[in-house]
Motif scaffolding. Sequence first.
Motif, PDB file in Angstrom:
ATOM      1  N   UNK A 269       0.845  -1.205   0.000  1.00  0.00           N
ATOM      2  CA  UNK A 269       0.000   0.000   0.000  1.00  0.00           C
ATOM      3  C   UNK A 269       0.875   1.248   0.000  1.00  0.00           C
ATOM      4  N   UNK A 270       0.724   2.112  -1.011  1.00  0.00           N
ATOM      5  CA  UNK A 270       1.524   3.344  -0.992  1.00  0.00           C
ATOM      6  C   UNK A 270       1.059   4.259   0.138  1.00  0.00           C
TER       7      UNK A 270
ATOM      8  N   UNK B  39       2.753  14.742 -11.314  1.00  0.00           N
ATOM      9  CA  UNK B  39       1.461  14.249 -10.838  1.00  0.00           C
ATOM     10  C   UNK B  39       0.425  15.342 -11.015  1.00  0.00           C
ATOM     11  N   UNK B  40      -0.649  15.022 -11.726  1.00  0.00           N
ATOM     12  CA  UNK B  40      -1.709  16.014 -11.933  1.00  0.00           C
ATOM     13  C   UNK B  40      -2.921  15.562 -11.127  1.00  0.00           C
ATOM     14  N   UNK B 218      -0.003   7.506  -4.316  1.00  0.00           N
ATOM     15  CA  UNK B 218       0.762   7.097  -5.496  1.00  0.00           C
ATOM     16  C   UNK B 218       1.603   8.266  -5.995  1.00  0.00           C
ATOM     17  N   UNK B 219       0.999   9.441  -6.041  1.00  0.00           N
ATOM     18  CA  UNK B 219       1.729  10.638  -6.462  1.00  0.00           C
ATOM     19  C   UNK B 219       2.925  10.868  -5.536  1.00  0.00           C
ATOM     20  N   UNK B 220       2.697  10.689  -4.238  1.00  0.00           N
ATOM     21  CA  UNK B 220       3.781  10.894  -3.271  1.00  0.00           C
ATOM     22  C   UNK B 220       4.976  10.011  -3.601  1.00  0.00           C
ATOM     23  N   UNK B 221       4.699   8.753  -3.974  1.00  0.00           N
ATOM     24  CA  UNK B 221       5.789   7.823  -4.219  1.00  0.00           C
ATOM     25  C   UNK B 221       6.398   7.932  -5.603  1.00  0.00           C
ATOM     26  N   UNK B 222       5.629   8.424  -6.565  1.00  0.00           N
ATOM     27  CA  UNK B 222       6.044   8.344  -7.967  1.00  0.00           C
ATOM     28  C   UNK B 222       6.542   9.667  -8.538  1.00  0.00           C
ATOM     29  N   UNK B 223       5.869  10.771  -8.163  1.00  0.00           N
ATOM     30  CA  UNK B 223       6.083  12.017  -8.902  1.00  0.00           C
ATOM     31  C   UNK B 223       7.258  12.825  -8.376  1.00  0.00           C
ATOM     32  N   UNK B 224       7.820  13.661  -9.254  1.00  0.00           N
ATOM     33  CA  UNK B 224       8.805  14.652  -8.842  1.00  0.00           C
ATOM     34  C   UNK B 224       8.090  15.945  -8.459  1.00  0.00           C
ATOM     35  N   UNK B 225       7.105  16.293  -9.294  1.00  0.00           N
ATOM     36  CA  UNK B 225       6.356  17.531  -9.064  1.00  0.00           C
ATOM     37  C   UNK B 225       4.859  17.256  -9.078  1.00  0.00           C
ATOM     38  N   UNK B 240       7.013  17.676  -5.009  1.00  0.00           N
ATOM     39  CA  UNK B 240       6.132  16.837  -4.205  1.00  0.00           C
ATOM     40  C   UNK B 240       6.209  17.139  -2.712  1.00  0.00           C
ATOM     41  N   UNK B 241       7.418  17.205  -2.188  1.00  0.00           N
ATOM     42  CA  UNK B 241       7.552  17.395  -0.736  1.00  0.00           C
ATOM     43  C   UNK B 241       6.935  18.714  -0.281  1.00  0.00           C
ATOM     44  N   UNK B 242       7.161  19.744  -1.066  1.00  0.00           N
ATOM     45  CA  UNK B 242       6.610  21.046  -0.694  1.00  0.00           C
ATOM     46  C   UNK B 242       5.084  21.015  -0.699  1.00  0.00           C
TER      47      UNK B 242
END
Lengths: 331, 326
Positions: A269-270, B39-40, B218-225, B240-242
């Motif tokens: 789970x992410x 990530x949109x 998913x965005x947290x784990x995958x995306x840069x922005x 992402x972190x910001x």
Amino acid sequence: MSAAPLLALEHVSKRFVRAPDLAGKIAKVLGADVRTEIVRAVDDVSLTVAKGEVVGLVGESGCGKSTLGRVVAHIHKPTEGRVLWRGRDTAGLSGAEARDAALKIQMIFQDPFASLNPRMKVAEIIGEAPYVHGLADRRGLDAYVADVMRRVGLDPSYRQRYPHQFSGGQRQRIGIARALAVQPEFVVCDEAVAALDVSIQAQVLNLFMELRRELDLTYLFISHDLGVVEHLSDRVVIMYLGRVVETAPTEALFAEPAHPYTRGLLSAVPRLTSRKTAFRSVEGEIPSPLNPPPGCHFHPRCPHAMERCRIEAPVLKEVAPGRTAACHLHD
Amino acid sequence: MSAETLRVEGLQTHFFTRAGVLKAVDGVSVAVGRGRVLGLVGESGSGKSVTGFSIMGLVDPPGRIVGGRILFQGRDIVGLPEGEMRRLRGSRIAMIFQDPMMTLNPVLRIDTQMIEAVRAHDDVSKAEARARSRDALGRVGIPSPDERLKAYPHQFSGGMRQRVAIAIALLHQPDLIIADEPTTALDVTIQGQILAEVQTLARETGTALVWITHDLAVVAGLADDIAVMYAGKVVEAGPVDRVLDRPIHPYTRGLIGSVPGRNRRGVPLAQIPGMTPSLLSLPPGCAFRGRCARADAACATMPELSPFGLDHLARCVHPHLEVMPG
Ligand SMILES: Nc1ncnc2c1ncn2[C@@H]1O[C@H](COP(=O)(O)OP(=O)(O)OP(=O)(O)O)[C@@H](O)[C@H]1O
Ligand SMILES: Nc1ncnc2c1ncn2[C@@H]1O[C@H](COP(=O)(O)OP(=O)(O)OP(=O)(O)O)[C@@H](O)[C@H]1O
Ligand code: SF4
Ligand code: SF4
Ligand SMILES: [Mg+2]
Ligand SMILES: [Mg+2]
């Protein structure tokens, strides 16, 4: 035992037969080894749901969740086994009773694109069944539809539009509104909130819970989103390749999963807090429902697989009070 | 070649409906570089898919791109002749649609469709195209690909159809993939498999990704922005972190606050009050005004997308500048 559960499945199986196509038939005449393919979408599943209960149904894509949901909602007839509604076999219900049961069990479909008639306006899609079944009269129908639309977070001013003019999440809410409009007692939610952004998802989930409190509504909640399942369900059922592999009260399941597949799921789970994750491929081979492996269906992917697992299918049995699992590790 | 694969500037895509002009996308600017993932996210109906369709040149009447530029590898592709656009589509730019049946033809077998997709852009034999197709199915976790190639789309479960559509998008190792809710129909282990595959593609072939999704984890784990959309506009964008840890815009805060994992089991989930405004009758000013706890008279003029620290943009006159409580 107390009163009969609202819904019970007894040894339900559903198989799909895929006959060879023309080319296949010709090849067969010419002596080629062409077989009819059989998919065991649901394989000997027994399950009860009490009135007012929320049961989460989770499992791999293609493991038979939607098929099971369709059997529950009387859309598919089981190939084997019985479906009991209020203790009575639905196969034996006659005209009026069968219609009543069909109305009381509604399904919200996974695919909002395919499940809405493109030639009907939203007001017709939502209002048709309540009108036909006398839940609203001609004069009150417009207000009735507007009220249902507002409840699922749709602006009623959209009601003269056609489905293709809506976004994915908006279409999903039309499907939810259509199901709720006939005042069901049991709702099969097949990925009902997957297409919604989390704030609208929260709104719809809160609505589901409110209806449960007010009307004692019962849900079979099919979802890949374990966060949602954990939040909402009283009990969780995990399926793998047509079979139930684990059932448990929600908190117990998330605290300590008993089946290796469930453990794999929970660890994949992410999380909002994990950034730049190196996602992992599935280990071992993903088995096919067309040709399921012998023994335990999960053995090609299981880190604990033993010799016995390749030969003997584990049966679902009680591993703790109120919990069942199908795994030889629990023998 | 430019390191930036895609730059969208001030994109406006409007639908000219009988009830009026619906500004589905109204001044969207985003960019994504080689091998990077954007990530949109955002409100349902806020114009994410229409942004994707616009990039692909797939907006149908009554919709039309009425403003802005879409630079693909430095070249504006808005209004490119259809023949040229078709050559880009499927080979250099691919889209995984929210509805997999937009990729799949219901009356054709999967093998027919995939082989055709390979041979539309590459001059290879049928046998080789078939081999590539079965290999692509294997990579997205479809078991028994040989048998499955002979099936029709309706014989697949929802998630399996989606994986076939993903496999088709990966066939030509495109430079840009626009993925619209590609993994919501998949269980998390198979989702992991697809995301791992996509990460490899980004790393090894420099494919840039626009990942449209509601799943913030998913965005947290995958995306840069991340870019967050509301009512046809980007309201917040940044690393992402910001954006996830210090969201500035009240809508972004509300969105993150609704994630079930942040809420206690059994109690109602935090939700944003009010309802999405109709895009047909947006009042002037900030579109979030009717639902925002911070709204006041200053919000009656539309705020600009303005910088708050390095690469972090937001469209709000009363920004949250503190870290979001956990
Ligand atoms: N009408 C059909 N004809 C033939 N096979 C079918 C049919 N419907 C479903 N199947 C097969 O039955 C199996 C179970 O499908 P089902 O749609 O129930 O899965 P699911 O668990 O809902 O998956 P997902 O999470 O991807 O929606 C799959 O292998 C699918 O290919
Ligand atoms: N063909 C069309 N005609 C008229 N309006 C349309 C059409 N297609 C989309 N829209 C409208 O454009 C807006 C943006 O839609 P879009 O599909 O881009 O939303 P989205 O952000 O992808 O939402 P979701 O997350 O629900 O998929 C919506 O309000 C929708 O109703
Ligand atoms: S029965 Fe064997 S293969 Fe199946 S889950 Fe248990 S240990 Fe793994
Ligand atoms: S501009 Fe005003 S209304 Fe809009 S989000 Fe900011 S504070 Fe709220
Ligand atoms: Mg399904
Ligand atoms: Mg969309």
